[in-house]
Design a protein around this motif. Structure first.
Motif, PDB file in Angstrom:
ATOM      1  N   TYR A 144       0.841  -1.256   0.066  1.00 31.11           N
ATOM      2  CA  TYR A 144      -0.050   0.019  -0.062  1.00 31.11           C
ATOM      3  C   TYR A 144       0.744   1.264  -0.021  1.00 31.11           C
ATOM      4  O   TYR A 144       2.194   1.165   0.262  1.00 31.11           O
ATOM      5  N   LYS A 154     -23.595   0.421  -0.524  1.00 33.14           N
ATOM      6  CA  LYS A 154     -22.322   0.069  -1.898  1.00 33.14           C
ATOM      7  C   LYS A 154     -23.185   0.672  -3.089  1.00 33.14           C
ATOM      8  O   LYS A 154     -24.405   0.312  -3.470  1.00 33.14           O
ATOM      9  N   THR A 178      -6.321  -1.117  -6.407  1.00 34.14           N
ATOM     10  CA  THR A 178      -7.401  -0.408  -6.084  1.00 34.14           C
ATOM     11  C   THR A 178      -6.785   0.917  -5.459  1.00 34.14           C
ATOM     12  O   THR A 178      -5.798   1.196  -4.897  1.00 34.14           O
ATOM     13  N   TRP A 201      -8.468   3.852  -3.020  1.00 32.24           N
ATOM     14  CA  TRP A 201      -9.448   3.998  -2.227  1.00 32.24           C
ATOM     15  C   TRP A 201      -9.261   5.381  -1.719  1.00 32.24           C
ATOM     16  O   TRP A 201      -8.409   5.820  -1.041  1.00 32.24           O
ATOM     17  N   THR A 202     -10.469   6.208  -1.724  1.00 32.56           N
ATOM     18  CA  THR A 202     -10.474   7.587  -1.530  1.00 32.56           C
ATOM     19  C   THR A 202     -11.267   7.838  -0.523  1.00 32.56           C
ATOM     20  O   THR A 202     -12.403   7.417  -0.520  1.00 32.56           O
ATOM     21  N   VAL A 228     -10.845   1.577   7.027  1.00 36.14           N
ATOM     22  CA  VAL A 228     -10.226   0.534   6.444  1.00 36.14           C
ATOM     23  C   VAL A 228      -9.119  -0.055   7.274  1.00 36.14           C
ATOM     24  O   VAL A 228      -8.223   0.899   7.621  1.00 36.14           O
ATOM     25  N   SER A 271      -6.259   9.917  -0.666  1.00 34.46           N
ATOM     26  CA  SER A 271      -6.223   8.434  -1.384  1.00 34.46           C
ATOM     27  C   SER A 271      -5.008   7.632  -1.069  1.00 34.46           C
ATOM     28  O   SER A 271      -4.186   7.844  -0.706  1.00 34.46           O
ATOM     29  N   ASN A 307      -4.501  -5.474  -4.567  1.00 39.44           N
ATOM     30  CA  ASN A 307      -5.735  -6.225  -4.435  1.00 39.44           C
ATOM     31  C   ASN A 307      -5.673  -7.493  -3.302  1.00 39.44           C
ATOM     32  O   ASN A 307      -6.640  -7.752  -2.927  1.00 39.44           O
ATOM     33  N   HIS A 347      -7.780  -6.811   3.932  1.00 42.85           N
ATOM     34  CA  HIS A 347      -8.292  -5.694   4.756  1.00 42.85           C
ATOM     35  C   HIS A 347      -9.700  -6.085   5.097  1.00 42.85           C
ATOM     36  O   HIS A 347     -10.394  -7.014   4.644  1.00 42.85           O
ATOM     37  N   ALA A 355     -16.685   6.742   1.063  1.00 37.41           N
ATOM     38  CA  ALA A 355     -15.419   6.474   0.308  1.00 37.41           C
ATOM     39  C   ALA A 355     -15.714   6.203  -1.170  1.00 37.41           C
ATOM     40  O   ALA A 355     -16.705   5.561  -1.421  1.00 37.41           O
ATOM     41  N   SER A 364     -13.818   4.195  -4.115  1.00 40.22           N
ATOM     42  CA  SER A 364     -12.853   2.652  -4.457  1.00 40.22           C
ATOM     43  C   SER A 364     -12.799   2.416  -5.728  1.00 40.22           C
ATOM     44  O   SER A 364     -13.980   1.944  -6.345  1.00 40.22           O
ATOM     45  N   CYS A 392     -11.073   0.136  -8.749  1.00 39.81           N
ATOM     46  CA  CYS A 392     -10.166  -0.990  -9.000  1.00 39.81           C
ATOM     47  C   CYS A 392      -9.786  -1.002 -10.408  1.00 39.81           C
ATOM     48  O   CYS A 392     -10.923  -0.815 -11.373  1.00 39.81           O
TER      49      CYS A 392
END
Ligand SMILES: O=C(O)CCC(=O)C(=O)O
Length: 264
Positions: free
Chosen positions: A18, A82, A150, A152-153, A165, A209, A214, A218, A231, A233, A235
């Motif tokens: 990450y 989602k 991915t 992720w923001t 997360v 971010s 992947n 998590h 958030a 996200s 991919c």
């Protein structure tokens, strides 16, 4: 050498799985994205709802558990869990096509390689609500190539209290459950993970971010605060990837990439 990510940062990403990218938003962009996602939830956004997957966090028709992951607006509430297919929205599309994200995709998949968006997803922990997400890796057995990354923001500040997360750095080097092939983990796997490793919390400012491999393990918990934890996200995958289920994807970088309309 890229303009946005240094060699040393790439070395960190490769070792840890990450990388904090810091604030990636232009002036006003955060507010615009926050407003737009709320409009989408409230049913007032200029978007083709028949093509957007929207899942309620707490569905009255499912005893208050998350509802089906199905297309279409359910009703006006900020309590969605989602929402997918956000590449259909010009604001979110423009965000996910940022030059720094292009540079990341070029590093991962190669220069001039077409890149598709596997998913452009809103993940929400509504205030005093939210659904725990158990430890998992992101892998999909119906794809012919594994999506690698991915981004992720955070659209709100994240904290332990609002269900940030959690990740286990270094866990991206192998699939935990290769027999099963997907990112699915058994209860036994999860018990082992929890007893052996110390997760870290991704505590971020709104607009920050994080790049995630992947296969990074998590999870995330519920939101016990008064403010939502929203958030976005995304991919990104190699453009040659095919879905054995016949799903099609949006090209976001490289030849044939979709161009966003003038942002309303
Ligand atoms: O936002 C979350 O809590 C988790 C999101 C997630 O699992 C992902 O982006 O792959």
């Amino acid at each position: 050498m890229g303009q946005y990510i240094s060699k040393a940062q790439w070395a960190t990403y490769e070792a840890q799985g990450y990388l904090h990218l810091g604030n990636v938003m232009d002036d006003g962009e955060l507010e615009a994205l926050q407003r737009r996602i709320d409009e989408i939830m409230l049913g007032t956004a200029p978007i083709d709802y028949d093509r957007v997957m929207m899942q309620l966090d707490s569905d009255p028709e499912n005893s208050g558990k998350p509802g089906p992951q199905s297309k279409g607006h359910k009703y006006a509430t900020l309590g969605y869990r989602k929402i997918q297919n956000l590449e259909l929205d010009p604001l979110f599309l423009s965000f996910l096509q940022k030059p720094q994200f292009r540079e990341i995709c070029e590093h991962i998949y190669g220069k001039n390689t077409p890149v598709d968006c596997f998913r452009a997803m809103f993940m929400n922990k509504p205030a005093h609500d939210g659904t725990p997400l158990i430890w998992h890796q992101d892998r999909w057995t119906d794809l012919t190539l594994d999506p690698q990354i991915t981004i992720w923001t955070a659209l709100d500040p994240t904290s332990v209290e609002n269900g940030c997360v959690k990740i286990i750095p270094g866990s991206h080097h192998r699939l935990i459950n290769p027999e099963q092939g997907s990112g699915f983990l058994t209860e036994e796997h999860i018990e082992t993970i929890v007893s052996q490793y110390k997760p870290i919390d991704l505590i971020l400012e709104a607009g920050d971010s994080v790049l995630l491999h992947n296969w990074m393990l998590h999870s995330s918990d519920v939101n016990t605060t008064d403010i939502a934890r929203r958030a976005f996200s995304v991919c990104y995958m190699h453009g040659d990837t095919r879905s054995l289920r016949g799903n099609t994807f949006t090209r976001v970088f490289g030849k044939g990439a979709v161009v966003h309309e003038a942002v309303a």
